[in-house]
Design a protein around this motif. Structure first.
Motif, PDB file in Angstrom:
ATOM      1  N   GLU A 193       0.832  -1.234   0.121  1.00 16.54           N
ATOM      2  CA  GLU A 193       0.022   0.124  -0.023  1.00 16.54           C
ATOM      3  C   GLU A 193       0.938   1.463  -0.235  1.00 16.54           C
ATOM      4  N   ARG A 196       2.377   1.786  -3.467  1.00 15.89           N
ATOM      5  CA  ARG A 196       1.031   2.243  -4.417  1.00 15.89           C
ATOM      6  C   ARG A 196       0.921   3.442  -4.139  1.00 15.89           C
ATOM      7  N   CYS A 197       0.881   3.802  -3.250  1.00 14.18           N
ATOM      8  CA  CYS A 197       0.601   5.513  -3.012  1.00 14.18           C
ATOM      9  C   CYS A 197       1.752   6.330  -3.601  1.00 14.18           C
TER      10      CYS A 197
END
Length: 295
Positions: A193, A196-197
């Motif tokens: 995550e 991804r960000c």
């Protein structure tokens, strides 16, 4: 974030914050650090949601929140502006007064939120930081080597942005894995995550602007506080990792005692990433404080 619902709320012209909202009880705002997102709280949210209405936010420039282009003086990424974002987020969710639990960069924003909007903050927990001005003033060779990213990220655009964007996942793994515990404490889904960000358009720039502001306009704001004798009046708990750089290079409790009237704190048996390395120890320390026990 099982049990919480995702929301996206406008807080400034062209700026929306992403947040997870849910739970029951008085309002508690959770704010993450670098190079992470609201996902850092995944190991403590289930317990906290039993006692509080949680707002688990992504800062401007991070996660799934807006990532505006930085101003020439970086003022739109100052902790004052990021704190105002969070205040407006909480107000729009119906919380005029709330407590805050914040880590790393988020703790620096929470410091400014509590200083500028004292009436809104009931209780404050800051994780693994000393005040920004104190840390810059006391920078040693040991600290500079360990927190090299402080000095890399403030370089003029687009140099650091270009290097991060070349491999955002590697940046996340190298920065987080370079701390005392390596990558072992982190859930693979959380690491994915964060990567991804950071790969989202504008994310590397937003991250750099946060640090550029801290090396400039944020220091001016803290010097103004010092000159005017401004202090934090609400109860403050400071916790830090005994295996981390803040513990080794600074005296965080003493530094916060210089700025706050009602402060307590101690180290926890972990490194920098407290919520992921030592979630039980964090809950044991923070939950009674946030519930007002021993006040």
């Amino acid at each position: 974030m099982a049990g919480l619902r995702a929301q996206r709320i406008a807080v400034d012209e062209g700026v929306e914050l992403h947040a997870w909202v849910g739970g029951q009880g008085p309002a508690l705002l959770l704010v993450h650090g670098h190079p992470q997102t609201s996902a850092i709280w995944h190991r403590v949210v289930p317990t906290l949601a039993q006692h509080f209405t949680l707002v688990v936010a992504d800062l401007r420039g991070y996660g799934d929140s807006s990532k505006p282009r930085g101003a020439p003086d970086h003022a739109n990424y100052s902790k004052r502006v990021l704190a105002r974002d969070l205040l407006r987020l909480m107000q729009q969710l119906g919380h005029a007064r709330f407590s805050v639990l914040a880590h790393d960069r988020g703790a620096r924003v929470a410091h400014r939120l509590a200083m500028d909007h004292a009436g809104a903050v009931e209780r404050l927990v800051l994780l693994d930081i000393a005040p920004t001005l104190s840390m810059y003033e006391q920078t040693s060779e040991d600290f500079a080597r360990a927190y090299w990213h402080w000095f890399f990220l403030i370089q003029a655009a687009p140099l650091p942005e270009r290097l991060i964007e070349a491999d955002p996942g590697a940046y996340v793994r190298d920065v987080m894995g370079g701390r005392s515990a390596g990558l072992a404490p982190f859930d693979a889904r959380a690491l994915a995550e964060y990567a991804r960000c950071l790969a989202l358009p504008g994310a590397a720039h937003g991250l750099c602007e946060d640090y550029r502001a801290s090396a400039g306009i944020d220091l001016a704001h803290e010097r103004e506080d010092r000159a005017e004798g401004r202090r934090l009046a609400m109860p403050l708990l400071v916790l830090w990792g005994e295996q981390g750089v803040v513990h080794r290079c600074f005296q965080p409790l003493q530094e916060w005692q210089r700025l706050a009237d009602d402060v307590r704190g101690w180290p926890l048996p972990c490194g920098h990433y407290i919520a992921e390395e030592a979630p039980r120890a964090l809950l044991d320390a923070a939950l009674p404080f946030l519930q007002g026990e021993g006040a």
